[in-house]
Design a protein around this motif. Structure first.
Motif, PDB file in Angstrom:
ATOM      1  N   ASN A 157       0.829  -1.210   0.000  1.00 35.37           N
ATOM      2  CA  ASN A 157       0.000   0.000   0.000  1.00 35.37           C
ATOM      3  C   ASN A 157       0.862   1.258   0.000  1.00 35.37           C
ATOM      4  O   ASN A 157       1.505   1.569   1.002  1.00 35.37           O
ATOM      5  CB  ASN A 157      -0.888   0.015   1.249  1.00 35.37           C
ATOM      6  N   SER A 196      -2.480  -4.411   6.156  1.00 35.46           N
ATOM      7  CA  SER A 196      -2.455  -3.779   4.818  1.00 35.46           C
ATOM      8  C   SER A 196      -3.411  -4.471   3.853  1.00 35.46           C
ATOM      9  O   SER A 196      -3.722  -3.940   2.799  1.00 35.46           O
ATOM     10  CB  SER A 196      -1.043  -3.808   4.244  1.00 35.46           C
ATOM     11  N   ARG A 198      -6.504  -5.247   4.569  1.00 31.17           N
ATOM     12  CA  ARG A 198      -7.919  -4.895   4.785  1.00 31.17           C
ATOM     13  C   ARG A 198      -8.464  -4.404   3.449  1.00 31.17           C
ATOM     14  O   ARG A 198      -7.889  -3.477   2.846  1.00 31.17           O
ATOM     15  CB  ARG A 198      -8.059  -3.772   5.823  1.00 31.17           C
ATOM     16  N   ARG A 201      -8.651  -0.663   2.781  1.00 22.94           N
ATOM     17  CA  ARG A 201      -7.348  -0.013   2.551  1.00 22.94           C
ATOM     18  C   ARG A 201      -6.884  -0.243   1.118  1.00 22.94           C
ATOM     19  O   ARG A 201      -6.446   0.654   0.416  1.00 22.94           O
ATOM     20  CB  ARG A 201      -6.285  -0.612   3.487  1.00 22.94           C
ATOM     21  N   ARG A 202      -6.959  -1.504   0.695  1.00 25.16           N
ATOM     22  CA  ARG A 202      -6.489  -1.848  -0.662  1.00 25.16           C
ATOM     23  C   ARG A 202      -7.307  -1.109  -1.725  1.00 25.16           C
ATOM     24  O   ARG A 202      -6.766  -0.594  -2.687  1.00 25.16           O
ATOM     25  CB  ARG A 202      -6.588  -3.356  -0.895  1.00 25.16           C
ATOM     26  N   GLU A 204      -8.871   1.620  -1.383  1.00 21.68           N
ATOM     27  CA  GLU A 204      -8.517   3.047  -1.327  1.00 21.68           C
ATOM     28  C   GLU A 204      -7.268   3.329  -2.155  1.00 21.68           C
ATOM     29  O   GLU A 204      -7.204   4.301  -2.896  1.00 21.68           O
ATOM     30  CB  GLU A 204      -8.187   3.398   0.132  1.00 21.68           C
TER      31      GLU A 204
END
Ligand code: SF4
Length: 385
Positions: A157, A196, A198, A201-202, A204
């Motif tokens: 990320n 990382s 989640r 998150r990815r 995003e």
């Protein structure tokens, strides 16, 4: 005319809903022939009989990682034999070798922000003159360009600023979504100790890449304990982002293979019939997408995936191992060429960015590419063969 009304709709370019997709999946489990016929037709319509690959060298820059995925064998602890900490000098030497082998792509891979967990990673960065892994990658990417290789970075990320910086040198970057289900990060599931991964998150990061007009490779890891609904939902999640920003250049479908010395060593690998249905589902959900399977993870049958909708073999290295799947060596390019031809396909070598995205690449990078580019935006045959 097919028996399935939903598949007929797909062939008429009508939008497919989650509900239709699930029904198609369930029908295909009983008999996949109509699904395969549809995915093959769609692939032929959008990609012809061409299958591509990227001739690459894999730079295992640093394989310490702050996260822990229960299937991962790439990650190393500081005291392990497989630890990789490439110095500037190592990178330079490997770039020279890669150029000698006429590789086109420099694939830069790292664990997720290792310096946030390991003092050894901080020391390594300091010794080479950098504060963070992305900073080091930006420098390594400049070195690759100087040698005439094209960087594609896969470092987990990244922030928008880090991606913006890498856009100067990288023709594309990669980040696997893996799966969009929050269930897979719950206790006892593969991504529980990998913040990382989640999905929020990815997704995003993938969206941020879209805002930056960064050609992006993403994909799904198939067979890690997901349900069919979850994998279909994941394909739709990628489609949704791509519909909005148009920046997903390819979707990798990677079949899970259990690795020794991991917490999932006893889990079964993804069955070929299940995996093929997922590949074909991806084609019908995203008819024009570049869809890739890694041939080394289906060594005995990879060519049969050409008839369920793929059009790319991903990066193949004549020089380095696949450090993420070290027990599965890549087939020789010659062999892939032969097997693709036998299946009725013409193998071509692409850049780590697909021609559809050339207009997003800076003038400087495009100029470098033209030195080895043919009139269709592929790498000249005389260069890679
Ligand atoms: S798969 Fe990636 S994020 Fe997960 S432990 Fe391995 S290196 Fe880290």
């Amino acid at each position: 005319m097919l028996n399935s009304e939903s598949l007929n709709n797909v062939l008429e370019n009508k939008i497919i809903t989650h509900h239709d997709a699930l029904q198609i999946y369930q029908d295909a489990v009983r008999n996949p022939s109509e699904l395969y016929a549809t995915s093959q037709k769609l692939r032929k319509g959008s990609k012809g009989d061409i299958v591509t690959f990227s001739k690459k060298a894999f730079f295992n820059i640093i394989n310490m990682c702050r996260d822990t995925c229960t299937y991962c064998t790439y990650k190393s602890e500081p005291n392990e034999k497989k630890l990789s900490l490439m110095s500037i000098q190592d990178i330079k030497q490997m770039l020279k070798m890669a150029k000698k082998y006429r590789c086109v792509e420099a694939l830069f891979v790292t664990g997720e922000r290792p310096e946030q967990k390991y003092q050894e990673a901080k020391d390594w960065l300091k010794k080479n003159g950098f504060k963070s892994t992305p900073e080091y990658l930006a420098h390594a990417s400049e070195m690759a360009l100087e040698e005439g290789l094209f960087p594609h970075t896969n470092a987990g990320n990244l922030t928008p600023d880090e991606m913006r910086e890498l856009k100067r040198t990288n023709v594309s970057i990669g980040l696997m979504l893996e799966n969009s289900s929050d269930r897979l990060v719950q206790k006892g599931m593969p991504h529980h100790l990998a913040p990382s991964k989640r999905p929020k998150r990815r997704l995003e990061v993938l969206e941020n890449a879209g805002r930056l007009k960064m050609p992006m490779t993403t994909g799904i890891l198939v067979g890690i304990g997901e349900t069919p609904e979850e994998v279909i939902e994941s394909i739709f999640a990628i489609k949704k982002i791509h519909d909005r920003y148009g920046h997903i250049q390819e979707v990798i479908l990677q079949n899970f293979q259990p690795k020794q010395d991991t917490m999932m060593s006893e889990s079964p690998s993804a069955s070929e019939s299940y995996f093929k249905i997922i590949v074909a589902m991806t084609r019908i959900i995203m008819p024009k997408m570049n869809i890739q399977i890694p041939p080394n993870l289906s060594p005995k049958s990879y060519q049969s995936f050409l008839s369920v909708g793929i059009n790319d073999w991903g990066g193949i290295s004549p020089l380095t191992p696949d450090y993420v799947n070290p027990e599965f060596s890549w087939p020789e390019i010659k062999k892939i060429d032969e097997n693709s031809r036998k299946a009725g396909f013409n193998l071509q070598c692409r850049f780590p960015v697909y021609p559809e995205f050339f207009s997003w690449i800076s003038k400087e990078l495009r100029e470098k590419m033209t030195l080895i580019e043919d009139d269709k935006g592929m790498v000249k045959e005389e260069y890679w063969r």
